[in-house]
Design a protein around this motif. Structure first.
Motif, mmCIF file in Angstrom:
data_model
loop_
_atom_site.group_PDB
_atom_site.id
_atom_site.type_symbol
_atom_site.label_atom_id
_atom_site.label_comp_id
_atom_site.label_asym_id
_atom_site.label_seq_id
_atom_site.Cartn_x
_atom_site.Cartn_y
_atom_site.Cartn_z
ATOM 1 N N UNK A 238 0.817 -1.222 0.000
ATOM 2 C CA UNK A 238 0.000 0.000 0.000
ATOM 3 C C UNK A 238 0.853 1.275 0.000
ATOM 4 N N UNK A 239 2.182 1.099 -0.003
ATOM 5 C CA UNK A 239 3.114 2.236 -0.003
ATOM 6 C C UNK A 239 2.861 3.183 1.177
ATOM 7 N N UNK A 240 2.776 2.580 2.370
ATOM 8 C CA UNK A 240 2.566 3.351 3.594
ATOM 9 C C UNK A 240 3.901 3.973 3.994
ATOM 10 N N UNK A 241 3.935 5.290 4.087
ATOM 11 C CA UNK A 241 5.165 6.009 4.447
ATOM 12 C C UNK A 241 5.136 6.528 5.868
ATOM 13 N N UNK A 242 3.953 6.678 6.453
ATOM 14 C CA UNK A 242 3.813 7.186 7.813
ATOM 15 C C UNK A 242 2.623 6.485 8.454
ATOM 16 N N UNK A 243 2.664 6.389 9.783
ATOM 17 C CA UNK A 243 1.531 5.810 10.503
ATOM 18 C C UNK A 243 1.146 6.751 11.635
ATOM 19 N N UNK A 244 -0.099 6.713 12.043
ATOM 20 C CA UNK A 244 -1.192 5.948 11.462
ATOM 21 C C UNK A 244 -1.627 6.511 10.111
#
Length: 103
Positions: free
Chosen positions: A56-62
């Motif tokens: 999903x190309x998550x770069x930061x959370x949340x």
């Protein structure tokens, strides 16, 4: 399992941190009050499922992803700003739009 008109929401978090827990609680509260039972909420811990974050190309959370209904939307942060979340989910009309309809 999902029905037409339902929301599919994926919340990506990193571990059981206070920020992650706050995002989960804020999303649950918004879903209960705004979506009734028209939602499927999935919480994905990227420490346990790093491949999901990569896909999903998550770069930061949340990070919250509204997968359904289209269009796909992403909201980054702990979801404290309810108006921003509702705008991101296409559930909130800005006051300007409401005013233009009444004139």
């Amino acid at each position: 399992m999902t029905h037409e008109g339902n929301f599919v929401l994926k919340l990506y978090v990193t571990g059981k941190t206070p920020r992650s827990e706050r995002a989960i609680e804020n999303l649950r509260r918004i879903c209960v009050h705004e979506l009734d039972e028209r939602y499927e909420m999935v919480v994905i811990d990227i420490l346990e499922h790093p491949e999901s974050a990569e896909e999903e190309k998550i770069l930061a959370t949340p990070t919250l992803i509204k997968a359904l209904p289209p269009p796909l939307r992403r909201i980054i942060g702990d979801l404290t700003d309810k108006e921003k979340v509702l705008l991101g989910l296409d559930l909130y009309r800005s006051p300007d739009k409401d005013r233009s309809r009444s004139h």
